[in-house]
Design a protein around this motif. Structure first.
Motif, mmCIF file in Angstrom:
data_model
loop_
_atom_site.group_PDB
_atom_site.id
_atom_site.type_symbol
_atom_site.label_atom_id
_atom_site.label_comp_id
_atom_site.label_asym_id
_atom_site.label_seq_id
_atom_site.Cartn_x
_atom_site.Cartn_y
_atom_site.Cartn_z
ATOM 1 N N CYS A 53 40.719 54.924 24.553
ATOM 2 C CA CYS A 53 40.999 53.490 24.727
ATOM 3 C C CYS A 53 40.117 52.876 25.807
ATOM 4 O O CYS A 53 39.632 51.742 25.650
ATOM 5 C CB CYS A 53 42.473 53.260 25.026
ATOM 6 S SG CYS A 53 43.514 53.487 23.562
ATOM 7 N N ARG A 72 48.094 52.050 33.336
ATOM 8 C CA ARG A 72 47.593 50.793 32.769
ATOM 9 C C ARG A 72 46.074 50.778 32.851
ATOM 10 O O ARG A 72 45.493 51.125 33.875
ATOM 11 C CB ARG A 72 48.162 49.595 33.519
ATOM 12 C CG ARG A 72 47.739 48.256 32.919
ATOM 13 C CD ARG A 72 48.457 47.105 33.603
ATOM 14 N NE ARG A 72 48.018 45.820 33.150
ATOM 15 C CZ ARG A 72 48.658 45.055 32.283
ATOM 16 N NH1 ARG A 72 49.801 45.469 31.761
ATOM 17 N NH2 ARG A 72 48.187 43.879 31.929
ATOM 18 N N GLU A 126 42.819 48.132 32.174
ATOM 19 C CA GLU A 126 42.432 46.736 31.966
ATOM 20 C C GLU A 126 40.919 46.623 31.954
ATOM 21 O O GLU A 126 40.240 47.259 32.765
ATOM 22 C CB GLU A 126 42.938 45.833 33.091
ATOM 23 C CG GLU A 126 44.412 45.599 33.096
ATOM 24 C CD GLU A 126 44.851 44.583 34.140
ATOM 25 O OE1 GLU A 126 46.040 44.237 34.126
ATOM 26 O OE2 GLU A 126 44.006 44.134 34.961
ATOM 27 N N VAL A 134 43.045 51.018 19.587
ATOM 28 C CA VAL A 134 43.751 50.496 20.759
ATOM 29 C C VAL A 134 45.146 50.012 20.369
ATOM 30 O O VAL A 134 46.078 50.095 21.157
ATOM 31 C CB VAL A 134 42.929 49.386 21.443
ATOM 32 C CG1 VAL A 134 43.710 48.699 22.546
ATOM 33 C CG2 VAL A 134 41.625 49.964 21.992
ATOM 34 N N GLU A 135 45.310 49.540 19.167
ATOM 35 C CA GLU A 135 46.629 49.133 18.688
ATOM 36 C C GLU A 135 47.529 50.351 18.425
ATOM 37 O O GLU A 135 48.728 50.315 18.666
ATOM 38 C CB GLU A 135 46.482 48.304 17.413
ATOM 39 C CG GLU A 135 47.786 47.793 16.855
ATOM 40 C CD GLU A 135 47.586 46.960 15.598
ATOM 41 O OE1 GLU A 135 48.044 45.818 15.602
ATOM 42 O OE2 GLU A 135 46.967 47.462 14.634
ATOM 43 N N PRO A 145 48.000 53.518 22.469
ATOM 44 C CA PRO A 145 48.866 53.275 23.638
ATOM 45 C C PRO A 145 50.250 52.795 23.217
ATOM 46 O O PRO A 145 50.493 52.487 22.047
ATOM 47 C CB PRO A 145 48.118 52.192 24.422
ATOM 48 C CG PRO A 145 47.279 51.496 23.427
ATOM 49 C CD PRO A 145 46.971 52.492 22.345
ATOM 50 N N ASP A 146 51.146 52.720 24.191
ATOM 51 C CA ASP A 146 52.495 52.241 23.912
ATOM 52 C C ASP A 146 52.567 50.718 23.860
ATOM 53 O O ASP A 146 53.428 50.163 23.193
ATOM 54 C CB ASP A 146 53.460 52.795 24.970
ATOM 55 C CG ASP A 146 53.503 54.308 24.891
ATOM 56 O OD1 ASP A 146 54.038 54.821 23.895
ATOM 57 O OD2 ASP A 146 52.972 54.966 25.798
ATOM 58 N N LYS A 147 51.656 50.049 24.573
ATOM 59 C CA LYS A 147 51.564 48.586 24.554
ATOM 60 C C LYS A 147 50.110 48.198 24.752
ATOM 61 O O LYS A 147 49.353 48.937 25.389
ATOM 62 C CB LYS A 147 52.367 47.960 25.709
ATOM 63 C CG LYS A 147 53.851 48.174 25.675
ATOM 64 C CD LYS A 147 54.555 47.300 26.707
ATOM 65 C CE LYS A 147 54.561 47.966 28.063
ATOM 66 N NZ LYS A 147 55.379 47.247 29.056
ATOM 67 N N TRP A 148 49.747 47.046 24.230
ATOM 68 C CA TRP A 148 48.424 46.508 24.517
ATOM 69 C C TRP A 148 48.468 44.996 24.329
ATOM 70 O O TRP A 148 49.390 44.467 23.705
ATOM 71 C CB TRP A 148 47.342 47.147 23.651
ATOM 72 C CG TRP A 148 47.191 46.563 22.275
ATOM 73 C CD1 TRP A 148 47.966 46.810 21.185
ATOM 74 C CD2 TRP A 148 46.210 45.614 21.849
ATOM 75 N NE1 TRP A 148 47.535 46.093 20.110
ATOM 76 C CE2 TRP A 148 46.448 45.345 20.487
ATOM 77 C CE3 TRP A 148 45.148 44.976 22.482
ATOM 78 C CZ2 TRP A 148 45.656 44.457 19.753
ATOM 79 C CZ3 TRP A 148 44.372 44.095 21.753
ATOM 80 C CH2 TRP A 148 44.631 43.850 20.403
ATOM 81 N N TRP A 190 44.131 44.695 27.862
ATOM 82 C CA TRP A 190 44.823 45.766 28.573
ATOM 83 C C TRP A 190 45.603 46.648 27.607
ATOM 84 O O TRP A 190 45.901 46.241 26.491
ATOM 85 C CB TRP A 190 45.773 45.190 29.625
ATOM 86 C CG TRP A 190 46.815 44.279 29.030
ATOM 87 C CD1 TRP A 190 46.697 42.930 28.838
ATOM 88 C CD2 TRP A 190 48.087 44.648 28.504
ATOM 89 N NE1 TRP A 190 47.836 42.445 28.231
ATOM 90 C CE2 TRP A 190 48.705 43.469 28.021
ATOM 91 C CE3 TRP A 190 48.773 45.850 28.405
ATOM 92 C CZ2 TRP A 190 49.972 43.475 27.445
ATOM 93 C CZ3 TRP A 190 50.032 45.855 27.828
ATOM 94 C CH2 TRP A 190 50.617 44.675 27.367
ATOM 95 N N CYS A 191 45.901 47.845 28.079
ATOM 96 C CA CYS A 191 46.810 48.726 27.347
ATOM 97 C C CYS A 191 47.562 49.591 28.354
ATOM 98 O O CYS A 191 47.094 49.810 29.470
ATOM 99 C CB CYS A 191 46.083 49.575 26.309
ATOM 100 S SG CYS A 191 44.850 50.716 26.933
ATOM 101 N N GLU A 192 48.743 50.041 27.951
ATOM 102 C CA GLU A 192 49.584 50.874 28.810
ATOM 103 C C GLU A 192 50.069 52.098 28.045
ATOM 104 O O GLU A 192 50.403 52.008 26.863
ATOM 105 C CB GLU A 192 50.790 50.093 29.334
ATOM 106 C CG GLU A 192 50.428 49.005 30.310
ATOM 107 C CD GLU A 192 51.638 48.276 30.857
ATOM 108 O OE1 GLU A 192 52.796 48.675 30.578
ATOM 109 O OE2 GLU A 192 51.411 47.277 31.566
#
Length: 113
Positions: free
Chosen positions: A19, A51, A53, A80-81, A84-87, A99-101
């Motif tokens: 990512c 995180r 960014e 990227v979608e 990670p758990d969120k983006w 960003w992604c987490e």
């Protein structure tokens, strides 16, 4: 810091690194006007989350698209979608931040207090 050390500190290190690579590549290819740079930030969050960014000054807003099977590119944000758990994407004063987490990926010894 070598890759083995990164993998000892971060679970899912391959996903995190992929990512980082995709977001940085997108910033260079689509988000940074000629002569400008971008900023990459990676930091720990509560609960062992991490995180990532990428800040750039470009106007182009990223979006996930479905490339044709014959297309050589266009799959970065699909990764990227998915990984990670969120983006997401947020505005900033000049450009944007993508960003992604990743939840619970830092080993216990490397979590912030």
């Amino acid at each position: 810091m070598d890759l083995n050390h990164v993998k000892s500190v971060i679970r899912r290190a391959d996903e995190v690194l992929l990512c980082v690579s995709e977001l940085a590549t997108n910033a260079v290819r689509h988000g940074v006007p000629p002569g400008r740079g971008f900023r990459l930030s990676v930091w720990p969050l509560a609960g062992g989350a991490l995180r990532v960014e990428v800040h750039d000054s470009g106007d182009e807003w990223p979006g996930v698209r479905m490339p044709a099977d014959s297309d050589e590119g266009g799959r970065g944000l699909l990764l990227v979608e998915a990984l990670p758990d969120k983006w997401g994407v947020a505005e900033r004063s000049s450009g944007k931040v993508v960003w992604c987490e990743f939840a619970e990926v830092l080993t216990t010894a490397h979590r912030p207090p």
